[in-house]
Design a protein around this motif. Structure first.
Motif, PDB file in Angstrom:
ATOM      1  N   THR A   9      36.506  15.537  -5.843  1.00  0.00           N
ATOM      2  CA  THR A   9      37.018  15.645  -7.529  1.00  0.00           C
ATOM      3  C   THR A   9      38.764  15.863  -7.359  1.00  0.00           C
ATOM      4  O   THR A   9      38.717  15.354  -6.273  1.00  0.00           O
ATOM      5  N   TYR A  48      31.814   8.601 -12.431  1.00  0.00           N
ATOM      6  CA  TYR A  48      31.615   9.522 -13.583  1.00  0.00           C
ATOM      7  C   TYR A  48      30.417   9.994 -14.309  1.00  0.00           C
ATOM      8  O   TYR A  48      30.159   9.381 -13.879  1.00  0.00           O
ATOM      9  N   ASN A  56      34.475  14.741 -22.707  1.00  0.00           N
ATOM     10  CA  ASN A  56      34.900  13.675 -20.797  1.00  0.00           C
ATOM     11  C   ASN A  56      34.446  13.159 -19.744  1.00  0.00           C
ATOM     12  O   ASN A  56      33.425  14.030 -20.404  1.00  0.00           O
ATOM     13  N   SER A  58      33.653  13.256 -15.824  1.00  0.00           N
ATOM     14  CA  SER A  58      33.915  14.599 -14.615  1.00  0.00           C
ATOM     15  C   SER A  58      33.710  13.488 -13.572  1.00  0.00           C
ATOM     16  O   SER A  58      32.361  12.205 -13.550  1.00  0.00           O
TER      17      SER A  58
END
Length: 79
Positions: A9, A48, A56, A58
């Motif tokens: 991450t 992503y 948004n 991730s």
């Protein structure tokens, strides 16, 4: 190094490379680095996910991407 340890991450990547998370998030802004980001996605260096109906992203980042962006950074966590 295990294969899974090559992906992380943004928070883990920032920690392992000893940089501020804000610095890394700035790199991941498509509006700033659109061509570079899209090429790295195509190359499998970053990925992503955008949940339907949300804005948004991730992110998952590879060690290859981090070494490309921050080659001179010292890593905090040896694997």
């Amino acid at each position: 190094m295990k294969e899974i340890d090559k992906y992380m991450t943004p928070a883990e990547a920032a920690y392992r490379w000893g940089i501020k998370i804000e610095r890394l998030k700035e790199r991941l802004k498509p509006s700033r680095n659109n061509e570079e980001i899209e090429q790295m996605v195509k190359d499998g260096q970053i990925k992503y996910f955008i949940e339907p109906g949300k804005k948004n992203r991730s992110w998952i980042i590879s060690t290859d991407a981090m070494e490309k962006w921050y080659p001179k950074e010292s890593k905090n966590v040896p694997l």
